[in-house]
Write a protein that holds these residues in place. Sequence first.
Motif, short mmCIF file in Angstrom:
data_model
loop_
_atom_site.label_atom_id
_atom_site.label_comp_id
_atom_site.label_asym_id
_atom_site.label_seq_id
_atom_site.Cartn_x
_atom_site.Cartn_y
_atom_site.Cartn_z
N LEU A 41 10.14 1.15 -6.66
CA LEU A 41 9.34 0.60 -5.29
C LEU A 41 8.61 -0.69 -5.62
O LEU A 41 8.53 -1.19 -6.99
CB LEU A 41 8.21 1.82 -4.74
CG LEU A 41 8.50 2.99 -4.81
CD1 LEU A 41 7.31 3.89 -4.36
CD2 LEU A 41 9.66 3.30 -3.60
N TYR A 42 8.53 -1.49 -4.84
CA TYR A 42 7.75 -2.58 -4.90
C TYR A 42 6.99 -2.83 -3.68
O TYR A 42 7.39 -2.56 -2.61
CB TYR A 42 8.50 -4.00 -5.18
CG TYR A 42 9.77 -4.62 -4.46
CD1 TYR A 42 9.22 -5.15 -3.23
CD2 TYR A 42 11.10 -3.71 -4.42
CE1 TYR A 42 10.14 -5.57 -2.27
CE2 TYR A 42 12.05 -4.18 -3.39
CZ TYR A 42 11.72 -5.09 -2.49
OH TYR A 42 12.55 -5.44 -1.66
N PRO A 43 5.67 -3.57 -3.75
CA PRO A 43 5.05 -3.92 -2.47
C PRO A 43 5.43 -5.02 -1.79
O PRO A 43 6.24 -5.86 -2.30
CB PRO A 43 3.74 -4.25 -2.84
CG PRO A 43 3.81 -4.01 -4.55
CD PRO A 43 5.07 -3.94 -4.96
N CYS A 44 5.33 -4.83 -0.62
CA CYS A 44 5.84 -6.11 0.51
C CYS A 44 4.91 -6.52 1.36
O CYS A 44 4.32 -5.47 2.30
CB CYS A 44 7.31 -5.72 1.00
SG CYS A 44 7.91 -6.77 2.47
N THR A 45 4.64 -7.77 1.65
CA THR A 45 3.84 -8.14 2.58
C THR A 45 4.35 -9.24 3.50
O THR A 45 3.45 -9.76 4.32
CB THR A 45 2.79 -9.18 1.74
OG1 THR A 45 3.40 -10.12 1.15
CG2 THR A 45 1.93 -8.64 0.80
N CYS A 46 5.77 -9.04 3.83
CA CYS A 46 6.27 -9.57 4.71
C CYS A 46 6.18 -9.20 6.19
O CYS A 46 5.90 -8.20 6.44
CB CYS A 46 7.88 -9.93 4.74
SG CYS A 46 8.34 -10.12 2.96
#
Length: 301
Positions: free
Chosen positions: A95-100
Amino acid sequence: MTFRTRFAPSPTGPLHLGHAYSAILAHDMARARGGQFLLRIEDIDRSRARPEWEDLIYEDLTWLGLGWDGPVMRQSERLDSYSETLDALWARGLLYPCTCKRRDIAEAASAPQEGAPLLGPDGIIYPGTCRPKTHSHGHLIPRPSGALRLDMAQAARANDVYTRRIGTTRVAAFEELGNGEGIPRGLVEFTPDEIDRDIGDVVIARRDMGTSYHLAVVLDDAAQGITDVVRGADLFDATRIHVILQRLLGLPTPRYHHHRLIRDQHGKRLAKRDDARAIRTYREDGLTPGDIRRMVGLPQA
Ligand code: GLU
Ligand code: ZN
């Protein structure tokens, strides 16, 4: 294994004919096979779910004569289970965080050098703006985390996703038994290349929910011991996402029955806002459950 299916409405509006078709089909299948018909309220979208709509679901199903087995599962009571699973996927570097923002994604995906944006089961395939080159490890997700995406290329590399090999190619699969338009019947197989290319890094936890439909449906089907998922053909494309998650999490893959969609007289799919076709409206107009069965082309109880 006893046949066990479920009806999983979201309490965000009245049930309409399309829901009635899905629920009756699942219920009748369970009864015909001496199995069970379970109910799950998919209320993770707190901004749209309302207790009134949930009450109406119980009323409509009862009026339709669709009794459910066992206690009702409510997704809003299962947030701990979703969050533990996210930690486990995170610890595996998946997983990875996404701020888009939605708009950033549309713009990045349609930049001139990219050509026309590719579409996956969740809309535009995420162009990977926030995807890290190497994943930060650690057991727990640093919180608050924002939205979390599944790194699909990483997932496609995981051996546990696949059930068999054809030559040197590993394949993942699920069994499809539905009658929906364009739905292939039998074993539906897909390869690592297809996972990588056709699906993209889907959001697995939304910032405002702490989960997503995909993660919740997979965990809940397993927790309810569902052997057969009966649902609309519109969810066929998302099923590959569900199978990948099931395999990564060591959960069984149920059989799928993606059924035809009920359309209005113009051939348009019914939506929650089509209040005129709400089951409650038919009920108040004096129609009978038998009339509803006739309208959706199902045999009498
Ligand atoms: N809650 C979903 C819906 O109302 C159903 C999802 C499913 O059956 O997997 O469309
Ligand atoms: Zn992003």
